[in-house]
Motif scaffolding. Structure first.
Motif, short mmCIF file in Angstrom:
data_model
loop_
_atom_site.label_atom_id
_atom_site.label_comp_id
_atom_site.label_asym_id
_atom_site.label_seq_id
_atom_site.Cartn_x
_atom_site.Cartn_y
_atom_site.Cartn_z
N GLY A 413 0.36 -1.13 -0.13
CA GLY A 413 0.08 -0.07 -0.21
C GLY A 413 0.82 1.37 -0.15
N GLN A 414 2.02 1.20 -0.41
CA GLN A 414 2.83 2.47 -0.68
C GLN A 414 2.78 3.16 -2.07
OE1 GLN A 414 4.56 3.92 1.43
NE2 GLN A 414 4.24 1.91 3.15
N GLY A 415 1.66 2.23 -2.96
CA GLY A 415 1.65 3.24 -4.16
C GLY A 415 2.81 2.21 -5.79
N CYS A 416 3.01 1.60 -4.86
CA CYS A 416 4.55 0.45 -5.84
C CYS A 416 3.59 -0.20 -7.03
CB CYS A 416 5.40 -0.87 -5.15
SG CYS A 416 5.86 0.84 -4.00
N ALA A 417 1.99 0.13 -7.40
CA ALA A 417 1.13 -0.31 -8.26
C ALA A 417 1.04 0.71 -9.15
CB ALA A 417 0.14 -1.12 -7.86
N HIS A 418 -0.03 -0.05 -10.28
CA HIS A 418 -1.36 0.68 -10.98
C HIS A 418 -1.86 1.40 -10.70
CE1 HIS A 418 -3.03 1.99 -14.86
NE2 HIS A 418 -4.03 1.68 -13.92
N GLY A 419 -2.32 0.69 -8.95
CA GLY A 419 -3.54 1.73 -8.25
C GLY A 419 -2.99 1.55 -7.03
N LEU A 420 -3.36 2.98 -6.64
CA LEU A 420 -3.61 2.48 -4.93
C LEU A 420 -4.12 3.33 -4.45
CD1 LEU A 420 -1.12 3.17 -2.14
CD2 LEU A 420 -0.88 5.71 -2.69
N VAL A 421 -4.73 2.62 -3.17
CA VAL A 421 -6.47 2.44 -2.88
C VAL A 421 -6.43 2.91 -1.54
CG1 VAL A 421 -8.82 2.12 -2.53
CG2 VAL A 421 -7.42 1.09 -4.37
N GLY A 422 -6.57 4.31 -0.96
CA GLY A 422 -6.87 4.27 1.01
C GLY A 422 -8.97 3.93 0.97
N ILE A 423 -8.72 3.91 2.29
CA ILE A 423 -9.52 3.97 2.62
C ILE A 423 -9.74 5.15 4.37
CG2 ILE A 423 -11.87 2.85 3.67
CD1 ILE A 423 -10.85 0.24 2.07
N PHE A 424 -10.83 5.34 3.94
CA PHE A 424 -10.64 6.67 5.87
C PHE A 424 -11.78 6.56 6.15
CE2 PHE A 424 -7.99 8.09 1.33
CZ PHE A 424 -6.89 8.36 2.39
N GLU A 425 -11.91 6.76 7.55
CA GLU A 425 -13.40 7.19 7.89
C GLU A 425 -13.34 8.85 8.70
OE1 GLU A 425 -13.79 4.43 11.41
OE2 GLU A 425 -12.00 5.67 12.52
N VAL A 426 -14.28 9.01 8.98
CA VAL A 426 -14.91 10.02 10.05
C VAL A 426 -15.33 9.99 10.86
CG1 VAL A 426 -15.65 12.42 9.83
CG2 VAL A 426 -14.16 11.35 7.73
N ASP A 427 -15.17 10.36 11.60
CA ASP A 427 -15.58 9.47 13.13
C ASP A 427 -16.05 10.62 13.88
OD1 ASP A 427 -16.95 8.13 15.61
OD2 ASP A 427 -15.73 6.82 15.54
#
Ligand SMILES: C[S@@+](CC[C@H](N)C(=O)[O-])C[C@H]1O[C@@H](n2cnc3c(N)ncnc32)[C@H](O)[C@@H]1O
Length: 431
Positions: A413-427
């Motif tokens: 999950g560092q940006g070493c692929a075609h896609g970098l996906v991040g999942i976030f929350e606002v609580d």
């Protein structure tokens, strides 16, 4: 029903043809190739699953339905992606396995800048009263009307967040979402990874360089047609993101909104299988690995295993990245060569291996060992089938899934692929 004239009957065929559903489908090429369906969509679903399940549980406990906003929805492929998220490990007799059932969906609102794509989305889903599509520009902030209730999930898919060519527009959008949230929401951002092997020529240590790439949509054509049509190919200007850069944007947006936008998980999607591996547009050493993996998953198609072997060519001055890709490449190739050796020693007449299978060293990474064990069982236990092309239809797809498992487990999950996906929350429920 009165009898239809021959012309009226022909209209039914014309409609079927124009719908595209009558076209001969192949998973070897095109937007919805096998890698897209069996790797990219599924990988994204796998990471989304616990968070979508959490949102659904939250809504159910509050006796309300789930609200989704898809930012840059295109023709609403994101809806298909989300609808395909299934329960984890359903047993063999279960029939209902989808998480996002029609019962729990309250609203899916897709926004996009392209009238054409919105038109397509409306054509496909326009009759569903729980779905709506609107034209809006997400670089101008969150497109919501006065008093529009907040959404549970703010979603983007397949590189859409890379259309923010400036940090500022993304900071603003994220801050708007955080402010618009009443209690809780989940945000999914999907970018192009800065350090994909596909565009190794663009790698830089200086993060102020090469922030946006000139992304050529050349992969839709085979090599010869691609060159013949070079002048008319579509170009997109897209942001390249690393985990570090995402962190900076999210910290800034949190500060601006006065509430934390908390990263939950990051994942790298399509490490050796991005679409530009096959075009070698930005890396002369890139190989057509996607095409080969597509073949692994194609029914009745026999794949030459040598075409899936990766020969990673390092870039001087990027030791950490080289080390990472070399390690991954060795695991990947080892699994393929091991499977090939198993096929070589399989004796169809006696339905067993003719000699002892190669050993699986304890020093190998656990994910590799697990997948070698798995391939051993697959080859040994279906080799006897004979009819139904077990190599093409069972062993090769299983090798595809085993390779997918390997890269999924070794991605960081560092940006070493075609896609970098991040999942976030606002609580906002936690004080
Ligand atoms: C890579 S496509 C992804 C489409 C779709 N979400 C999918 O997964 O197939 C990016 C989408 O973002 C849309 N888009 C680009 N810039 C936009 C903007 N500023 N505001 C709204 N939509 C935008 C494009 O029209 C396109 O549909």
């Amino acid at each position: 029903m009165s009898k239809l004239s021959a012309n009226e009957q022909m209209e039914a065929y014309s409609e079927a043809v124009s719908s595209g559903l009558y076209a001969k489908k192949s998973g070897l090429v095109g937007k919805y190739d096998n890698v897209r369906r069996y790797w990219e969509d599924e990988n994204t679903r796998q990471f989304l699953r616990p968070y979508l399940a959490g949102l659904i549980e939250r809504c159910t406990s509050q006796m309300r339905r789930l609200r989704i906003m898809d930012l840059g929805c295109g023709s609403a492929d994101g809806f298909e992606l989300l609808s395909g998220v299934r329960q984890r490990d359903p047993d063999l007799v279960q029939v209902e396995v989808d998480l996002l059932s029609p019962k729990i969906l309250g609203l899916y609102k897709g926004i996009d800048l392209s009238e054409d794509l919105l038109g397509q989305a409306r054509e496909i889903y326009g009759r569903n009263p729980k779905m709506m599509f609107e034209k809006a520009d997400f670089t101008e902030g969150l497109p919501v009307a006065d008093k529009e209730p907040p959404y549970d999930l703010y979603f983007t898919s397949f590189g859409t967040a890379s259309h923010h060519n400036e940090d500022e527009t993304l900071v603003r959008l994220l801050a708007d979402i955080a402010e618009h949230t009443q209690d809780y929401c989940t945000i999914v951002c999907d970018w192009l990874g800065r350090y994909s092997y596909e565009w190794q020529s663009l790698w830089t240590d200086d993060l102020s360089e090469n922030r946006n790439m000139d992304y050529i949509v050349s992969y839709i054509y085979e090599k010869e047609e691609r060159e013949a049509r070079r002048e008319e190919l579509q170009h997109l200007y897209l942001r390249l993101m690393s985990r570090q850069e995402v962190g900076e944007v999210v910290t800034e947006a949190s500060k601006r909104a006065g509430v934390e936008i908390k990263p939950l998980v990051f994942f790298d999607r399509s490490i050796f299988t991005g679409r530009h591996m096959d075009t070698a547009e930005y890396n002369p050493h890139a190989q057509a690995i996607r095409k080969a993996v597509n073949s692994l998953h194609e029914a009745n198609e026999r794949t030459d295993f040598s075409s899936i072997l990766v020969n990673y060519v390092p870039k001087q001055g990027f030791d950490l990245l080289n080390h990472y890709f070399e390690h991954l490449q060795m695991c990947w190739n080892t699994l393929i060569q091991f499977t090939e050796e198993l096929l070589d020693i399989y004796d169809s007449e006696n339905s067993d291996f003719a000699s002892e299978p190669p050993p699986i060293p304890a020093s190998y990474p656990p994910a590799l060992r697990d997948m070698m064990d798995r391939m051993l069982l697959v080859v040994r236990d279906v080799g006897w089938l004979g009819i139904g092309r077990p190599r093409e239809n069972i062993i090769e797809p299983q090798l595809g899934y085993a390779l997918r498992y390997l890269v999924t487990n070794l991605q960081r999950g560092q940006g070493c692929a075609h896609g970098l996906v991040g999942i976030f929350e606002v609580d906002k429920t936690k004080k």
